[in-house]
Design a protein around this motif. Structure first.
Motif, mmCIF file in Angstrom:
data_model
loop_
_atom_site.group_PDB
_atom_site.id
_atom_site.type_symbol
_atom_site.label_atom_id
_atom_site.label_comp_id
_atom_site.label_asym_id
_atom_site.label_seq_id
_atom_site.Cartn_x
_atom_site.Cartn_y
_atom_site.Cartn_z
ATOM 1 N N MET A 136 0.844 -1.207 0.000
ATOM 2 C CA MET A 136 0.000 0.000 0.000
ATOM 3 C C MET A 136 0.875 1.251 0.000
ATOM 4 N N GLU A 137 0.462 2.182 -0.836
ATOM 5 C CA GLU A 137 1.146 3.476 -0.850
ATOM 6 C C GLU A 137 0.656 4.294 0.348
ATOM 7 N N LEU A 138 1.474 5.245 0.775
ATOM 8 C CA LEU A 138 1.089 6.085 1.917
ATOM 9 C C LEU A 138 -0.224 6.815 1.665
ATOM 10 N N ASN A 139 -0.398 7.305 0.436
ATOM 11 C CA ASN A 139 -1.593 8.110 0.133
ATOM 12 C C ASN A 139 -2.878 7.282 0.173
ATOM 13 N N GLN A 140 -2.724 5.935 0.199
ATOM 14 C CA GLN A 140 -3.917 5.081 0.242
ATOM 15 C C GLN A 140 -4.377 4.807 1.669
ATOM 16 N N LEU A 141 -3.547 5.172 2.633
ATOM 17 C CA LEU A 141 -3.861 4.827 4.025
ATOM 18 C C LEU A 141 -4.856 5.795 4.655
ATOM 19 N N THR A 142 -5.371 5.368 5.804
ATOM 20 C CA THR A 142 -6.301 6.228 6.552
ATOM 21 C C THR A 142 -5.510 7.125 7.492
ATOM 22 N N ILE A 143 -6.225 8.060 8.109
ATOM 23 C CA ILE A 143 -5.572 8.953 9.078
ATOM 24 C C ILE A 143 -4.975 8.129 10.222
ATOM 25 N N HIS A 144 -5.799 7.201 10.753
ATOM 26 C CA HIS A 144 -5.296 6.470 11.932
ATOM 27 C C HIS A 144 -4.139 5.546 11.573
ATOM 28 N N GLU A 145 -4.139 5.003 10.374
ATOM 29 C CA GLU A 145 -3.004 4.170 9.952
ATOM 30 C C GLU A 145 -1.735 5.024 9.819
ATOM 31 N N LEU A 146 -1.885 6.208 9.229
ATOM 32 C CA LEU A 146 -0.724 7.083 9.059
ATOM 33 C C LEU A 146 -0.210 7.567 10.407
ATOM 34 N N GLN A 147 -1.141 7.832 11.322
ATOM 35 C CA GLN A 147 -0.726 8.286 12.659
ATOM 36 C C GLN A 147 0.152 7.241 13.340
ATOM 37 N N GLU A 148 -0.234 5.977 13.174
ATOM 38 C CA GLU A 148 0.575 4.885 13.730
ATOM 39 C C GLU A 148 1.995 4.941 13.163
ATOM 40 N N LYS A 149 2.044 5.040 11.834
ATOM 41 C CA LYS A 149 3.350 5.044 11.154
ATOM 42 C C LYS A 149 4.183 6.247 11.581
ATOM 43 N N ILE A 150 3.524 7.386 11.738
ATOM 44 C CA ILE A 150 4.254 8.596 12.161
ATOM 45 C C ILE A 150 4.807 8.389 13.570
ATOM 46 N N LYS A 151 3.930 7.898 14.428
ATOM 47 C CA LYS A 151 4.343 7.684 15.820
ATOM 48 C C LYS A 151 5.508 6.695 15.897
ATOM 49 N N ASN A 152 5.444 5.655 15.074
ATOM 50 C CA ASN A 152 6.501 4.647 15.104
ATOM 51 C C ASN A 152 7.732 5.057 14.318
ATOM 52 N N GLY A 153 7.693 6.239 13.757
ATOM 53 C CA GLY A 153 8.849 6.706 12.999
ATOM 54 C C GLY A 153 9.016 6.000 11.662
ATOM 55 N N GLN A 154 7.929 5.353 11.176
ATOM 56 C CA GLN A 154 8.036 4.619 9.912
ATOM 57 C C GLN A 154 7.893 5.528 8.700
ATOM 58 N N THR A 155 7.354 6.703 8.939
ATOM 59 C CA THR A 155 7.223 7.634 7.813
ATOM 60 C C THR A 155 7.271 9.066 8.326
ATOM 61 N N SER A 156 7.314 9.995 7.395
ATOM 62 C CA SER A 156 7.334 11.407 7.778
ATOM 63 C C SER A 156 6.211 12.130 7.053
ATOM 64 N N ALA A 157 5.872 13.276 7.566
ATOM 65 C CA ALA A 157 4.826 14.083 6.936
ATOM 66 C C ALA A 157 5.220 14.413 5.503
ATOM 67 N N THR A 158 6.478 14.720 5.302
ATOM 68 C CA THR A 158 6.951 15.055 3.960
ATOM 69 C C THR A 158 6.742 13.884 2.997
ATOM 70 N N GLN A 159 7.064 12.677 3.461
ATOM 71 C CA GLN A 159 6.874 11.501 2.613
ATOM 72 C C GLN A 159 5.395 11.315 2.255
ATOM 73 N N ILE A 160 4.542 11.547 3.248
ATOM 74 C CA ILE A 160 3.102 11.376 3.011
ATOM 75 C C ILE A 160 2.623 12.386 1.969
ATOM 76 N N VAL A 161 3.013 13.641 2.168
ATOM 77 C CA VAL A 161 2.584 14.691 1.240
ATOM 78 C C VAL A 161 3.123 14.417 -0.165
ATOM 79 N N GLU A 162 4.370 13.978 -0.217
ATOM 80 C CA GLU A 162 4.958 13.676 -1.534
ATOM 81 C C GLU A 162 4.202 12.546 -2.219
ATOM 82 N N SER A 163 3.785 11.556 -1.430
ATOM 83 C CA SER A 163 3.076 10.435 -2.045
ATOM 84 C C SER A 163 1.710 10.904 -2.568
#
Lengths: 476, 485
Positions: free
Chosen positions: B1-28
């Motif tokens: 799954m691409e970042l842009n396909q995820l939900t808010i709560h899924e992305l929040q998990e990834k952000i909290k766990n350091g698996q992604t960054s806001a910049t990466q999400i926006v870029e996707s």
């Protein structure tokens, strides 16, 4: 045929709140165009009105002061029309549910009290202003005034002469100013009036067709416009014509009214409840708080002045016509304890000076304390009434206290009998012929001797003492 | 799954766990936009530079552990909410160059919550329409079938979420403008109670009906968005000072014993059979979850459309009077005098549907017609409100189809406004009554077009809507599909 005139007035009063009715912009008059404006009063997309509670409270005060019944619930409506000074394309006003209704004020007409009904008082926002370039075909919009709170006071068609209409207007004006909710400035437009006027044959119940008059910016113009309009309507009817329902503008320079738009051209304002605002609920407790905040009103004050200060009703009327003037007068009375003298000096001299310069009592250089001091100085004999006339003029010119002026000009009255006796003896000695004639029965010569004494003392001699001493000494 | 396909709560998990960054999400998100936007046309304006710098700031916050409810989440904003310094057009020529000097309250709230704005989403002009075809900036296409409309008026907000061109979005709903496109695009859309979410900065269509709400990929995201959006605003007189619960607590909660009202007036002939079948299945799922269906009646339903098409245009005719060419927006260059300027500006600036509604509304408020139209409509509106009050004595929530049909073809109803108005048949009543409503995906037609089911609840009962929608979503076991673009 004898006609009866029927007049009803719609008065708009700008309220003296610090901020506008639906936003926090300043209500100050003047200012660089559009400097007192924000997205809300500019009618930008998406912004919303929030009612200034002070506007309701001021409206409630006027309602109570004019015996209106305040509605438990009232609401705002939109009055829709296009004009560049109306930024939203509608004016937020009240329509079906006004703030208050069924009030009245009394006027004195031919010595009797006449009741003039007030149909309703409602709140609304003012529009902006257009400025037209005199040299180019360009107009500018200034929205500083847009959103300034107004109350509209609508009378019943109870007035029968232009004088009654002008008196009614003055009555409303003085109440508004007493309540300190409107500055009453007609030239700046903070107090404006439209008039509905019609005529009917005397004895007829049914109203005639009315004309609405606009653009009258002084009490005098209201009266003049109405007088003109009544004559115009009579002329038409007497010559077999028919009055048409229309709006007419008063032309001050020409002294005439001109048709502005006919009934057919009248706007359909498409009033409907403003969905952006909620009904205003007024409970008894709130009304009581407002009632307690009401100051003494002009009529009550007038009666109190007559009763407490024992001054004529006419004087009381003059002194209470302006709240600031009545406060000034009362302050003078409090400090000198001579209500009648205070009334004479305020009405006679102070008001004359102010009127000559079209100055307001609030900017009067003669303070109440100074005037009271001067009255005390007359009463304790330090100065004569005649000297006081000069002193008060000097006080007005310089703003100085009476004692300062007296000291500077050496104007203290001579009451020392020994000194006066010397002067009188010298004068009698110098005028043996007059003395002989006086003693021979020419009583009128008494005035001659008084004049001589006054001349010798440069007017400073206490006239009563001079009279007494002269009488004794001339008698021999 | 691409970042842009995820939900808010899924992305929040990834952000909290350091698996992604806001910049990466926006870029996707922007890379997806680069691929599909030309075909879908979700946006009137993209805000890439602002989004990237907001993402950078979000990443700084994340680094120091200052994570807010929407930190780094890319959102689309319907171009009806004012954004300070960024053109806000309302889909109209008359506001094509309007730049608000203020933010809407919801924009402030979302930004304060850490959200990143991707762009301004396309919409029917002044939110008047059910297909996003009346936009001056061109039509938006349904990602599930590019020949079809996405619904409207918040079409761009719905497609941006459905096509993964953002994570969630903001729309506005006056007669169904969130729920109808949500249903037609297969996403979740909630219209809150009137007074729940601030209207300050929302360009008015019909002030007594308008309400802002979220589009999301699932119900939990809807709760997260509502936690940010809801609340009293002193800048709006009709905003209500009611307590705002944590909407997330309703997610996953049991609905056993709930009474589900099924209004007979909403299950009528003329509903597309595939839509009817999907909704029937949804009813079965709700019963399986422990909900008890009860038959109810909303007797004044047949008048909803008529009442709406008097009140909404009446208010609109007044709300749109400010677009006169004097202060901002379009001004004709060829006016002889003031009246001519008004006429030409408005003739050139407004589209046909907007003009039609201004005329209807002006007529309904005219002297001599007011009592027969506006006043009568207001009286019937009170009866419609009363219908719901009675109904909610018998049930906890009401279940209906969101729309009578799936997405129709572009151009199909443009020449037949009455047909177009019927698309909002089931959504309009809740705007008239001021109650909240949610549309949740409940399956697909054979042709692969999404269908939505609508739940309605009493005033300020958004929590109940989230609870039942979440229970339904969990138990419906719908196949996970994404539009093929």
């Amino acid at each position: 045929m004898e006609f009866e005139t029927v007049i009803g007035l719609e008065v708009h009063a700008q309220l003296l709140t610090d901020t506008k009715i639906f936003c926090n912009c300043s209500t100050k008059f003047g200012g660089t165009p559009n400097s007192h404006a924000c997205p809300v009063c500019l009618g930008m997309p998406g912004v919303l009105p929030v009612l200034n509670k002070k506007v309701v409270e001021y409206g409630m005060k006027m309602s109570l002061a004019t015996n209106c019944t305040i509605n438990k619930s009232c609401s705002f409506a939109r009055k829709n029309y296009f004009y560049p000074d109306l930024p939203k394309g509608y004016q937020i006003s009240q329509y079906a549910y006004p703030l208050s209704e069924h009030g009245y004020v009394f006027l004195e007409v031919d010595g009797a009290q006449k009741k003039i009904g007030i149909t309703r008082i409602h709140m609304e926002e003012d529009a902006g202003k257009l400025l037209h370039d005199e040299h180019n075909p360009v107009s500018y919009v200034d929205l500083n005034r847009a959103g300034v709170p107004l109350i509209e006071i609508v009378s019943e068609p109870d007035m029968r002469t232009p004088t009654e209409a002008a008196d009614y207007l003055k009555r409303l004006h003085e109440i508004l100013v007493y309540l300190e909710i409107c500055d009453g400035n007609m030239e700046e437009g903070s107090f404006r009036c439209d008039a509905n006027v019609s005529i009917r044959p005397k004895g007829q119940e049914e109203f005639g067709t009315r004309a609405e008059l606009k653009n009258m910016n002084s009490f005098r113009n209201v009266q003049r416009a109405l007088e003109y309009e009544v004559k115009r309507q009579q002329y038409i009817v007497e010559n077999g014509g028919k009055i048409v329902q229309e709006t007419r503008l008063w032309d001050d320079a020409q002294g005439v009214t001109n048709s502005m738009r006919s009934k057919e051209e009248a706007h359909d304002y498409r009033y409907f409840p403003d969905p952006d605002l909620v009904p205003i609920i007024v409970d008894d407790a709130w009304i009581e708080v407002m009632r307690k905040e009401l100051p003494e009103l002009p009529m009550a004050k007038r009666e109190r002045f007559v009763k407490d200060y024992q001054i004529p009703a006419y004087d009381a009327g003059v002194l209470t016509a302006d709240k600031a003037l009545s406060n000034y007068y009362e302050e003078v009375v409090r400090l000198c304890a001579s209500p009648k003298a205070a009334s004479n000096w305020v009405m006679g001299d102070v008001l004359r000076f102010l009127n000559e310069e079209r100055r307001d009592i609030r900017n009067c250089p003669v303070t109440a304390a100074s005037l009271a001091e001067m009255i005390r100085l007359i009463e304790d004999g330090t100065i004569s009434g005649k000297m006081a006339k000069d002193i008060v003029e000097e006080m007005y010119k310089t703003g100085s206290a009476p004692k300062t002026i007296i000291a500077e000009k050496g104007m203290v009255q001579i009451t020392d009998e020994g000194a006066l006796l010397k002067t009188i003896s010298a004068i009698i000695d110098a005028n043996p012929n007059q003395l002989q004639d006086y003693r021979g029965g020419k009583d009128k010569l008494f005035g001659f001797f008084v004049g001589q004494v006054m001349k010798a003392t440069q007017g400073k001699a206490n006239p009563q003492i001079v009279n007494e001493l002269l009488k004794k000494m001339l008698a021999g | 799954m691409e970042l842009n396909q995820l939900t808010i709560h899924e992305l929040q998990e990834k952000i909290k766990n350091g698996q992604t960054s806001a910049t990466q999400i926006v870029e996707s998100v922007f890379s997806r936009i680069g691929v599909v936007e030309e075909r879908v046309h979700s946006y009137i304006r993209l805000m890439k530079d602002q989004a990237l710098s907001a993402a950078k700031k979000a990443d700084e916050d994340i680094k120091i552990g200052a994570i807010k409810p929407l930190t780094g989440i890319p959102l689309a904003l319907k171009d009806i909410v004012c954004t300070k310094g960024i053109p806000t057009t309302c889909g109209s020529h008359i506001l094509h160059n309007f730049v608000p000097p203020y933010d809407a309250t919801v924009v402030e709230k979302l930004r304060d919550a850490g959200a990143v704005f991707v762009g301004k989403a396309n919409m029917d002009e002044f939110a008047m329409g059910s297909s996003t075809e009346t936009s001056w900036f061109g039509v938006t296409r349904n990602p599930w079938d590019l020949e079809r409309i996405p619904g409207g008026s918040s079409g761009g907000s719905a497609t941006a979420v459905a096509a993964d061109e953002c994570i969630a979005s903001i729309g506005s709903d006056t007669g169904g403008s969130i729920r109808q496109p949500a249903a037609l695009c297969g996403v979740v859309g909630l219209k809150p109670t009137y007074g729940r979410v601030s209207r300050f900065g929302l360009i008015a269509f019909a002030s007594s009906l308008d309400q802002i709400g979220p589009f999301t990929k699932d119900v939990e995201d809807c709760a997260i968005m509502m936690n940010v959006l809801a609340g009293y605003d002193p800048r709006e007189s009709t905003s209500v000072q009611a307590e705002v619960p944590d909407y997330r607590q309703f997610v996953g909660k049991d609905i056993t014993g709930w009474k589900i009202g099924i209004p007979k007036e909403y299950f009528i002939e003329g509903i597309d059979p595939e839509v009817a079948a999907s909704v029937k299945k949804a009813i079965a799922v709700i019963e399986k979850c422990g909900g008890q269906c009860v038959d109810i009646s909303l007797p004044h339903t047949e008048y909803c459309l008529a009442v709406y098409y008097i009140i909404a245009p009446a208010e609109a005719s007044s709300n749109l009077a400010r677009y006169d060419g004097v202060k901002y927006g379009l001004r004709t260059s060829e006016a002889r005098d003031l009246l001519d300027m008004y006429k030409k500006t408005r003739t050139q600036g407004f589209g046909n549907e907007v003009k039609r509604r201004i005329m209807i509304g002006t007529y309904a408020l005219s002297s001599g017609y007011y009592d027969a139209y506006y006043k009568k409509a207001s009286q019937v509106r009170a009866l419609i409100k009363q219908d719901f009050a009675e109904a909610f004595k018998k049930c906890d929530v009401i279940l209906t189809p969101t729309t009578p049909t799936p997405a129709f073809k572009i151009g199909e109803k443009m020449d037949n406004p009455l047909q177009m108005y019927l698309s909002d048949l089931f959504t309009i009543s809740s705007n008239l009554a001021g109650i909240p409503g949610i549309s949740v995906p409940c399956g697909f037609t054979a042709a692969g077009l999404p269908v939505g089911v609508q739940f309605l609840a009493g005033h300020f009962e958004e929590g109940k809507l989230i609870q039942i929608a979440s229970a339904y979503e969990k138990n419906a076991n719908l196949a996970k599909r994404r539009p093929q673009l």
